[in-house]
Enzyme design. Structure first.
Site, PDB file in Angstrom:
ATOM      1  N   HIS A  31       0.851  -1.197   0.000  1.00 36.46           N
ATOM      2  CA  HIS A  31       0.000   0.000   0.000  1.00 36.46           C
ATOM      3  C   HIS A  31       0.886   1.246   0.000  1.00 36.46           C
ATOM      4  O   HIS A  31       1.726   1.419   0.888  1.00 36.46           O
ATOM      5  CB  HIS A  31      -0.881  -0.046   1.248  1.00 36.46           C
ATOM      6  CG  HIS A  31      -1.918   1.023   1.343  1.00 36.46           C
ATOM      7  ND1 HIS A  31      -3.148   0.941   0.713  1.00 36.46           N
ATOM      8  CD2 HIS A  31      -1.924   2.201   2.013  1.00 36.46           C
ATOM      9  CE1 HIS A  31      -3.863   2.017   1.000  1.00 36.46           C
ATOM     10  NE2 HIS A  31      -3.145   2.807   1.789  1.00 36.46           N
ATOM     11  N   MET A  35       0.431  11.774  -0.564  1.00 30.13           N
ATOM     12  CA  MET A  35      -0.234  12.939   0.058  1.00 30.13           C
ATOM     13  C   MET A  35       0.323  14.223  -0.534  1.00 30.13           C
ATOM     14  O   MET A  35       1.533  14.329  -0.740  1.00 30.13           O
ATOM     15  CB  MET A  35       0.028  12.939   1.561  1.00 30.13           C
ATOM     16  CG  MET A  35      -0.387  11.665   2.259  1.00 30.13           C
ATOM     17  SD  MET A  35       0.016  11.751   4.001  1.00 30.13           S
ATOM     18  CE  MET A  35      -0.391  10.076   4.500  1.00 30.13           C
ATOM     19  N   HIS A  64      -2.807   4.594  -2.938  1.00 32.08           N
ATOM     20  CA  HIS A  64      -3.850   5.392  -2.280  1.00 32.08           C
ATOM     21  C   HIS A  64      -3.504   6.863  -2.436  1.00 32.08           C
ATOM     22  O   HIS A  64      -2.578   7.357  -1.793  1.00 32.08           O
ATOM     23  CB  HIS A  64      -3.906   4.962  -0.800  1.00 32.08           C
ATOM     24  CG  HIS A  64      -4.882   5.725   0.027  1.00 32.08           C
ATOM     25  ND1 HIS A  64      -4.868   5.671   1.407  1.00 32.08           N
ATOM     26  CD2 HIS A  64      -5.907   6.552  -0.307  1.00 32.08           C
ATOM     27  CE1 HIS A  64      -5.839   6.443   1.884  1.00 32.08           C
ATOM     28  NE2 HIS A  64      -6.475   6.990   0.869  1.00 32.08           N
ATOM     29  N   MET A  66      -4.111  10.500  -1.781  1.00 32.63           N
ATOM     30  CA  MET A  66      -4.767  11.505  -0.934  1.00 32.63           C
ATOM     31  C   MET A  66      -4.387  12.874  -1.494  1.00 32.63           C
ATOM     32  O   MET A  66      -3.621  13.634  -0.896  1.00 32.63           O
ATOM     33  CB  MET A  66      -4.300  11.333   0.520  1.00 32.63           C
ATOM     34  CG  MET A  66      -4.903  10.093   1.166  1.00 32.63           C
ATOM     35  SD  MET A  66      -4.007   9.576   2.630  1.00 32.63           S
ATOM     36  CE  MET A  66      -2.783   8.526   1.859  1.00 32.63           C
ATOM     37  N   GLY A 142       0.103   8.226   9.755  1.00 30.59           N
ATOM     38  CA  GLY A 142       0.091   6.878  10.303  1.00 30.59           C
ATOM     39  C   GLY A 142      -0.010   6.957  11.818  1.00 30.59           C
ATOM     40  O   GLY A 142       0.120   8.028  12.413  1.00 30.59           O
ATOM     41  N   GLY A 143      -0.291   5.820  12.443  1.00 34.69           N
ATOM     42  CA  GLY A 143      -0.231   5.722  13.893  1.00 34.69           C
ATOM     43  C   GLY A 143      -1.391   6.328  14.657  1.00 34.69           C
ATOM     44  O   GLY A 143      -1.286   6.560  15.857  1.00 34.69           O
ATOM     45  N   GLY A 174      -6.307   2.350   8.522  1.00 38.15           N
ATOM     46  CA  GLY A 174      -6.102   3.276   9.631  1.00 38.15           C
ATOM     47  C   GLY A 174      -6.340   2.623  10.978  1.00 38.15           C
ATOM     48  O   GLY A 174      -7.421   2.102  11.245  1.00 38.15           O
TER      49      GLY A 174
HETATM   50  C1  DX5 Z   1      -3.289   7.310   6.505  1.00 39.77           C
HETATM   51  C2  DX5 Z   1      -2.861   6.332   5.452  1.00 39.77           C
HETATM   52  C3  DX5 Z   1      -2.655   4.971   5.977  1.00 39.77           C
HETATM   53  C4  DX5 Z   1      -1.594   4.886   7.055  1.00 39.77           C
HETATM   54  C5  DX5 Z   1      -2.086   3.880   8.023  1.00 39.77           C
HETATM   55  O1  DX5 Z   1      -3.657   8.497   5.933  1.00 39.77           O
HETATM   56  O2  DX5 Z   1      -3.820   6.238   4.413  1.00 39.77           O
HETATM   57  O3  DX5 Z   1      -2.443   4.013   4.958  1.00 39.77           O
HETATM   58  O4  DX5 Z   1      -0.337   4.533   6.608  1.00 39.77           O
HETATM   59  O5  DX5 Z   1      -1.238   3.865   9.117  1.00 39.77           O
HETATM   60  P1  DX5 Z   1      -1.590   3.072  10.436  1.00 39.77           P
HETATM   61  O6  DX5 Z   1      -1.803   1.636  10.050  1.00 39.77           O
HETATM   62  O7  DX5 Z   1      -0.398   3.291  11.294  1.00 39.77           O
HETATM   63  O8  DX5 Z   1      -2.852   3.674  11.010  1.00 39.77           O
HETATM   64 ZN    ZN Z   2      -3.612   4.523   2.959  1.00 40.76          ZN
END
Ligand code: DX5
Ligand code: ZN
Length: 214
Positions: A31, A35, A64, A66, A142-143, A174
């Site tokens: 994945h 961004m 993905h 964003m 993330g996180g 997420g």
């Molecule tokens: C967040 C991303 C996710 C992110 C998820 O905007 O789309 O793919 O990396 O991270 P975790 O698994 O740490 O929530």
């Molecule tokens: Zn993502």
């Protein structure tokens, strides 16, 4: 369960090694979170990195986006070797056209929903989609902690897809770990994205396996 580790939480200094680790551990897809600092309040990475990931890995890339106006980059995403192109419904003015163009470019088309976006918005496009990505955090970082309401949303999406005769998979992104992943699986998820749970683990293989068996 389809497991898609999110490279956002990987150690970019050792990207090749990190990819090897998750591949050996049985990851299904990789994945890639793009961004733009406009659609979401963060900037991650772009085409040169995705292209490199595609060369390093034999796994399908789940990209993905964003970003605003993702339709401008369909052929670029395809040329990076993406198998799946995820666009946000909130970022697409002409979603039907964008989905068609993603298909014409030879990729699977996935549509992503922010936490506040109702699944019912997809009623008239569901049959054309290969996947719906339910964001279980607000995108950008993330996180973060899993938003509980996502479970009920996955169930509603599952029903909507069935009612529309859509074969689209449901992916969740997420705050995924073994506990939240199990709840998503129960509600109808087919694919789980996990960033910090996999790459923050002392043993990424164990983390991936804990999701794979769901
Ligand atoms: C967040 C991303 C996710 C992110 C998820 O905007 O789309 O793919 O990396 O991270 P975790 O698994 O740490 O929530
Ligand atoms: Zn993502």
């Amino acid at each position: 369960m389809i497991v898609a580790p999110s490279l956002l939480s990987a150690d970019f200094g050792h990207l090749a090694r990190q990819i090897e680790t998750v591949e050996a551990a049985g990851a299904t897809w990789l994945h890639c979170d793009v961004m733009d600092g406009v659609f979401v309040p963060n900037i991650s990475f772009g085409f040169p990195v995705i292209e490199t990931v595609g060369k390093l890995s034999g796994l399908p890339l789940d990209v993905h986006l964003m970003i605003v106006e993702p339709e401008k980059y369909i052929s670029r995403v395809r040329d990076c070797g993406a198998a799946i192109m995820n666009v946000h419904v909130e970022a697409c003015r002409h979603l039907h056209r964008t989905v068609q163009e993603i298909h014409n470019a030879g990729m699977k088309a996935a549509v992503t929903l922010n936490p506040a976006t109702p699944v019912e918005l997809l009623t008239d496009i569901a049959a054309d989609l290969d996947m719906v990505l339910v964001m279980s955090v607000n995108p950008g970082f993330g996180g973060q902690s899993f938003i509980r309401h996502s479970i009920e949303k996955i169930s509603r999406l599952k029903k909507l897809l069935n009612d529309c005769g859509s074969k689209a998979l449901i992916e969740v992104d997420g705050g995924i770990n073994a506990a939240t992943g199990a709840e998503c699986a129960q509600a109808g998820a087919d694919a789980l994205v996990a960033g910090s749970y996999v790459f923050g683990s002392p043993n990424p293989a164990v983390a991936i396996e804990s999701l794979r068996i769901l």
